[in-house]
Design a protein around this motif. Structure first.
Motif, PDB file in Angstrom:
ATOM      1  N   LYS A 251       0.824  -1.205   0.000  1.00 38.77           N
ATOM      2  CA  LYS A 251       0.000   0.000   0.000  1.00 38.77           C
ATOM      3  C   LYS A 251       0.861   1.259   0.000  1.00 38.77           C
ATOM      4  CE  LYS A 251      -3.809  -2.260   2.444  1.00 38.77           C
ATOM      5  NZ  LYS A 251      -4.589  -2.308   3.710  1.00 38.77           N
ATOM      6  N   GLU A 252       1.939   1.262   0.799  1.00 37.82           N
ATOM      7  CA  GLU A 252       2.799   2.434   0.892  1.00 37.82           C
ATOM      8  C   GLU A 252       3.531   2.684  -0.430  1.00 37.82           C
ATOM      9  OE1 GLU A 252       4.499   5.774   2.628  1.00 37.82           O
ATOM     10  OE2 GLU A 252       2.808   4.507   3.230  1.00 37.82           O
ATOM     11  N   LEU A 253       3.971   1.598  -1.083  1.00 39.38           N
ATOM     12  CA  LEU A 253       4.655   1.753  -2.365  1.00 39.38           C
ATOM     13  C   LEU A 253       3.709   2.296  -3.435  1.00 39.38           C
ATOM     14  CD1 LEU A 253       6.821  -1.491  -2.381  1.00 39.38           C
ATOM     15  CD2 LEU A 253       7.624   0.843  -2.050  1.00 39.38           C
ATOM     16  N   ARG A 254       2.497   1.801  -3.437  1.00 39.98           N
ATOM     17  CA  ARG A 254       1.519   2.309  -4.416  1.00 39.98           C
ATOM     18  C   ARG A 254       1.216   3.786  -4.149  1.00 39.98           C
ATOM     19  NH1 ARG A 254       1.058   2.195  -8.146  1.00 39.98           N
ATOM     20  NH2 ARG A 254      -1.146   2.221  -8.677  1.00 39.98           N
ATOM     21  N   ARG A 255       1.191   4.175  -2.853  1.00 46.37           N
ATOM     22  CA  ARG A 255       0.932   5.580  -2.521  1.00 46.37           C
ATOM     23  C   ARG A 255       2.050   6.481  -3.033  1.00 46.37           C
ATOM     24  NH1 ARG A 255       2.330   9.362   0.788  1.00 46.37           N
ATOM     25  NH2 ARG A 255       3.953   8.064   1.700  1.00 46.37           N
ATOM     26  N   MET A 256       3.279   5.952  -3.066  1.00 45.25           N
ATOM     27  CA  MET A 256       4.424   6.727  -3.556  1.00 45.25           C
ATOM     28  C   MET A 256       4.538   6.696  -5.078  1.00 45.25           C
ATOM     29  SD  MET A 256       7.470   6.093  -0.771  1.00 45.25           S
ATOM     30  CE  MET A 256       7.420   4.316  -0.830  1.00 45.25           C
ATOM     31  N   GLY A 257       3.641   5.978  -5.760  1.00 45.90           N
ATOM     32  CA  GLY A 257       3.665   5.929  -7.219  1.00 45.90           C
ATOM     33  C   GLY A 257       4.583   4.877  -7.782  1.00 45.90           C
ATOM     34  N   VAL A 258       4.959   3.880  -6.981  1.00 50.24           N
ATOM     35  CA  VAL A 258       5.831   2.800  -7.444  1.00 50.24           C
ATOM     36  C   VAL A 258       4.969   1.701  -8.046  1.00 50.24           C
ATOM     37  CG1 VAL A 258       7.535   1.073  -6.769  1.00 50.24           C
ATOM     38  CG2 VAL A 258       7.564   3.335  -5.707  1.00 50.24           C
ATOM     39  N   SER A 259       5.293   1.302  -9.267  1.00 50.93           N
ATOM     40  CA  SER A 259       4.566   0.203  -9.915  1.00 50.93           C
ATOM     41  C   SER A 259       5.169  -1.127  -9.485  1.00 50.93           C
ATOM     42  CB  SER A 259       4.638   0.350 -11.430  1.00 50.93           C
ATOM     43  OG  SER A 259       4.006   1.536 -11.848  1.00 50.93           O
ATOM     44  N   LEU A 260       4.315  -2.133  -9.287  1.00 47.18           N
ATOM     45  CA  LEU A 260       4.734  -3.430  -8.816  1.00 47.18           C
ATOM     46  C   LEU A 260       4.521  -4.476  -9.899  1.00 47.18           C
ATOM     47  CD1 LEU A 260       3.140  -3.246  -5.242  1.00 47.18           C
ATOM     48  CD2 LEU A 260       5.499  -2.761  -5.888  1.00 47.18           C
ATOM     49  N   ALA A 261       5.570  -5.287 -10.077  1.00 47.19           N
ATOM     50  CA  ALA A 261       5.519  -6.316 -11.116  1.00 47.19           C
ATOM     51  C   ALA A 261       5.844  -7.670 -10.506  1.00 47.19           C
ATOM     52  CB  ALA A 261       6.510  -5.994 -12.233  1.00 47.19           C
ATOM     53  N   ILE A 262       5.141  -8.720 -10.977  1.00 50.02           N
ATOM     54  CA  ILE A 262       5.443 -10.094 -10.583  1.00 50.02           C
ATOM     55  C   ILE A 262       6.435 -10.642 -11.598  1.00 50.02           C
ATOM     56  CG2 ILE A 262       4.529 -12.388 -10.156  1.00 50.02           C
ATOM     57  CD1 ILE A 262       1.873 -11.135  -9.472  1.00 50.02           C
ATOM     58  N   ASP A 263       7.659 -10.927 -11.137  1.00 50.30           N
ATOM     59  CA  ASP A 263       8.713 -11.395 -12.022  1.00 50.30           C
ATOM     60  C   ASP A 263       8.710 -12.920 -12.072  1.00 50.30           C
ATOM     61  OD1 ASP A 263      10.822 -11.133 -13.761  1.00 50.30           O
ATOM     62  OD2 ASP A 263      12.341 -11.049 -12.173  1.00 50.30           O
ATOM     63  N   ASP A 264       9.138 -13.496 -13.206  1.00 51.20           N
ATOM     64  CA  ASP A 264       9.260 -14.941 -13.379  1.00 51.20           C
ATOM     65  C   ASP A 264       7.950 -15.642 -13.046  1.00 51.20           C
ATOM     66  OD1 ASP A 264      11.887 -14.391 -13.952  1.00 51.20           O
ATOM     67  OD2 ASP A 264      12.604 -14.852 -11.926  1.00 51.20           O
ATOM     68  N   PHE A 265       6.845 -15.079 -13.536  1.00 50.78           N
ATOM     69  CA  PHE A 265       5.538 -15.661 -13.214  1.00 50.78           C
ATOM     70  C   PHE A 265       5.450 -17.090 -13.750  1.00 50.78           C
ATOM     71  CE2 PHE A 265       1.078 -16.507 -14.381  1.00 50.78           C
ATOM     72  CZ  PHE A 265       0.494 -16.359 -13.137  1.00 50.78           C
ATOM     73  N   GLY A 266       4.916 -17.992 -12.898  1.00 51.06           N
ATOM     74  CA  GLY A 266       4.700 -19.373 -13.281  1.00 51.06           C
ATOM     75  C   GLY A 266       5.796 -20.325 -12.867  1.00 51.06           C
ATOM     76  N   THR A 267       6.905 -19.794 -12.285  1.00 54.51           N
ATOM     77  CA  THR A 267       8.022 -20.685 -11.931  1.00 54.51           C
ATOM     78  C   THR A 267       7.992 -21.089 -10.467  1.00 54.51           C
ATOM     79  OG1 THR A 267       9.432 -18.782 -11.451  1.00 54.51           O
ATOM     80  CG2 THR A 267       9.485 -19.662 -13.693  1.00 54.51           C
ATOM     81  N   ALA A 268       7.153 -20.443  -9.644  1.00 47.50           N
ATOM     82  CA  ALA A 268       7.065 -20.801  -8.222  1.00 47.50           C
ATOM     83  C   ALA A 268       5.677 -21.344  -7.945  1.00 47.50           C
ATOM     84  CB  ALA A 268       7.379 -19.570  -7.362  1.00 47.50           C
TER      85      ALA A 268
END
Length: 788
Positions: free
Chosen positions: A664-681
């Motif tokens: 929530k705090e990162l989104r408030r600061m305008g940081v975009s979040l990405a899921i890396d290596d999707f499907g390997t875990a």
């Protein structure tokens, strides 16, 4: 300032006791001496002033008596005849009968001519200052003068001689008195004060009487002793001054009826200070005896107080050195006795805590190592096995301390049921247990099989329906001279190998494994040094928006310019960094460097897009992570710096409040979040819906066979469609061939990155690479790898 140290509390108490006593003693002596001196000064001053006043009265009375005597002589009928032939024998008889300080009588006519008891027609004295006063009918005493008849320093008492009818002054009768002889009479004044002196000075300070006749009428007391100049302005007082033979206290008073003459009594200050000095000496001798007695009493007093403390200190020292059997002898019921009893209770508790784990009740690490050392001193072969709960840190993070404790209790209970009478079982770490099992050579394989069977089954935590699995490392004492520390390190090396090899539950010690561990630790030290020496650098790989056909961002990728091995890729050193606890430092390093690079680029380029940075799961879960991002943004204030944080699915497997707060705090600061290596875990659709993720990056493992395997293509198509439906931007990683790109375009994939567009390039070359790539993207659709 120097500090004094004491080797024992007895010395401290004794020295403190003596210091206080000596301080009080010397303070008492000082105060007594000071008060005594004040008292002596006061008494001497009172007595001196009393003596001065008394003798001033005596001198005044003597003066009046002499004046009366000469007046009586002047009034005799013989004197009124002024017949010197008759008067001369009479006055000669009178002078013989008087004191020695009487020099001569003289009789003067009104014209000043006079006769003396020593000589007729002695001359004329009309020029003397006392003569006119006597002619005017007043009896007077002259100033000090030199007698013309005797040549001595003297004073004259002169009185008028009248006729029989007492109507006219017909002459002057005078008496000359020796000043030196007067001083001898004043000598009686010093008897009350040893070595004191008395003398008279006139109004100008000249000596009228003095022991040294040479200074009479010649010397001035103010010139000899300057402090007297101001003092003589007063009629009475005292003053301290320095004389030729020491310091003196002078007391003076004006003689009434004189021309401001003053009687001075000079007393040596030694006379005043001597009683005080003697008193101080007596008190010092008394204090010395008192201190000797105090030392004896202080020794007894300090021993009485400190002996129990010293004894208790010895007990505490033995306990601190590891003797857990020591106990204090409680012989009193005061605070020291209570301390001893509390110490005994503490040692009982420490004994339990020192050798046993408070949670499981098993022996602890210290007890385990001591038992291992004792076992190796005996004969026979010993099996040392170290067991650990797999993924114990994740268990603690996800389940909390209560469930973790239940899991540890379940493992401890199962270990205690291990069927071997001679086994010594202990809890030696947070999630680790140890077994020491002596055996004979023929039973070693059977024992290893039993351990492997024991570790192969999971342990159930009933309260949460959780399964816990163990893995282990074992070593066998085949060498007779093997010490316990080396033996323990062998088992640790085997445990480390078992942790990595998840398909096997137990590993036996292999010397090559131990060497690998040493190399890993050495390599981790080099990584730490590389961070400090700034040997790490960033490469950037462009990320393409396939719909706009332009570079919209880049991914920051770490590289290491190793001084011996050349340029190392992340796979060459990041696993070791993560095992050594350096991965968070590297993540912070990458973000700071990306910020600095962006600031350097914007001086010449308007907009090079956002930058994506990979962050480890542990760093992302840290409550301090948003503050770190905030500090980086502050560093890049005023720039167009936009940050994307890429995290793997492992970071999403712990749905704790800290993770949700960070998101929530990162989104408030305008940081975009990405899921890396999707499907390997452990992919789960739940966290994709639950967490505010914006970008979904498909791992290269699915992109590589995309144009060769229809099942893979179908899976990727589904992921792209899912991302679109969830309003997420889907980026394909590892695009290297034209057919892969065409399929992704057909599937509607929004973004891509890979060698087909550009390999990662050093940060200094990235702006030119991105600009050149944008130009080619706008010219034609991607033809071949070589053309890009």
């Amino acid at each position: 300032m120097q500090k004094f140290s004491f080797t024992s509390i007895r010395q401290r108490v004794l020295v403190l006791f003596l210091a206080v006593t000596i301080a009080i003693t010397f303070l008492s002596i000082a105060i007594t001496g000071y008060l005594t001196r004040l008292q002596v000064n006061s008494l001497v001053q009172q007595n001196a002033f009393c003596a001065v006043r008394t003798h001033v009265q005596n001198i005044t009375s003597w003066r009046q008596e002499r004046m009366q005597e000469i007046q009586q002589l002047a009034n005799t009928p013989l004197l009124k005849t002024m017949d010197w032939d008759q008067i001369e024998p009479f006055l000669q008889r009178q002078i013989r009968d008087l004191a020695d300080y009487y020099l001569i009588f003289f009789l003067a006519e009104p014209n000043g001519n006079y006769h003396t008891s020593l000589k007729r027609s002695a001359g004329n004295l009309s020029d003397r200052s006392y003569f006119p006063a006597a002619l005017n009918g007043r009896t007077t005493i002259s100033e000090p003068l030199i007698s013309r008849s005797t040549g001595e320093k003297s004073i004259v008492i002169a009185t008028p001689v009248t006729n029989k009818e007492e109507t006219e002054t017909i002459g002057v009768l005078g008496l000359s008195i020796s000043l030196a002889e007067i001083h001898r009479e004043l000598g009686a004044l010093k008897m009350e004060f040893p070595n004191s002196q008395a003398f008279i000075v006139d109004k100008n300070g000249y000596f009228v009487t003095h022991p040294d006749t040479n200074v009479i009428m010649q010397a001035n007391i103010a010139e000899q002793h300057p402090p007297w100049e101001a003092a003589l302005l007063a009629k009475e007082g005292s003053i301290t001054y320095q004389g030729e033979k020491g310091r003196y206290r002078g007391y003076f008073a004006e003689i009434p009826g004189s021309d401001s003459w003053r009687l001075v009594v000079q007393i040596p200050t030694e006379y005043i200070n001597e009683p005080v000095r003697r008193l101080v000496i007596y008190l010092a001798l008394l204090a010395a005896g008192f201190i000797i007695i105090t030392v004896w009493i202080g020794s007894w007093f300090s021993a009485t107080i400190t002996d129990p403390i010293v004894e208790l200190s010895g007990v505490l020292k033995r306990g601190s050195e590891g003797d857990l059997t020591v106990r204090a002898q409680v012989q009193s019921y005061d605070e020291i006795g209570e301390t001893g009893a509390a110490f005994n209770r503490m040692m009982e508790t420490i004994g339990t805590m020192t050798y046993y784990d408070p949670l499981t009740g098993l022996p602890n690490r210290q007890s385990f190592l001591a038992h291992l050392k004792n076992t190796l001193t005996g004969e026979g072969i010993t099996l040392l096995a170290l067991l650990a709960i797999r993924d114990f840190s994740e268990l603690k993070t996800l389940s909390g301390p209560e469930i973790t404790d239940q899991a540890l209790l379940a493992v401890a209970e199962s270990l205690q049921s291990f069927q071997n009478e001679d086994a010594f079982i202990a809890r030696i770490g947070d999630g680790e247990f140890g077994l020491i099992i002596p055996f004979n050579a023929r039973g070693v394989l059977k024992l290893i099989d039993e351990l492997e069977h024991f570790l192969s089954r999971p342990f159930h935590v009933e309260s949460c329906n959780w399964q816990v699995r163990l893995y282990g490392g074992a070593a066998i004492s085949e060498q007779s001279d093997l010490d316990s520390e080396a033996f323990y390190q062998q088992a640790q090396a085997a445990l480390y190998e078992a942790e990595l090899a998840k398909e096997q539950q137990i590993k036996l010690f292999n010397p090559t494994t131990q060497a690998a561990i040493r190399n890993r630790v050495r390599f981790q030290t080099e990584i730490r040094s590389a961070l400090e020496k700034d040997e790490l650098t960033l490469f950037y790989q462009p990320i393409i928006d396939l719909r706009k056909r332009q570079v919209v961002g880049k991914e920051a990728l770490i590289r290491w310019h190793h001084p011996k091995r050349g340029l190392l890729l992340p796979a060459d050193f990041l696993p070791a960094a993560e095992q050594g606890g350096l991965i968070e430092d590297i993540g912070e390093y990458v973000m700071w460097k990306a910020c600095l690079h962006h600031n350097a680029w914007r001086a010449e380029h308007d907009n090079l897009g956002w930058v994506a940075v990979n962050i480890s799961a542990n760093q992302f879960r840290s409550p301090n992570f948003p503050a770190l991002i905030q500090s980086i943004f502050a560093k890049c204030a005023g720039s167009d710096f936009t940050l994307h944080i890429e995290i793997t699915e492992d970071a999403m497997l712990a749905p704790t409040n800290a993770v949700l707060d960070n998101l929530k705090e990162l989104r408030r600061m305008g940081v975009s979040l990405a899921i890396d290596d999707f499907g390997t875990a452990y992919s789960s659709l739940e966290y994709i819906v639950r967490y505010p993720m914006e970008i979904l990056k498909i791992d290269r493992a699915f992109i590589e066979p995309l144009d060769k395997n229809t099942r893979t293509a179908g899976l990727v198509r589904s992921v792209v469609a899912m991302g679109e439906n969830l309003s997420m931007q889907v980026v394909a990683e590892g695009v290297e061939r034209k057919e892969q790109l065409r399929l992704l375009l057909d599937m509607g994939c929004a973004g891509a990155q890979g060698f087909y567009f550009s390999p990662p390039v050093p940060w200094q070359k990235y702006p030119q690479t991105a600009l050149r790539l944008n130009e080619k993207l706008q010219q034609s659709l991607f033809r071949t790898v070589e053309n890009i």
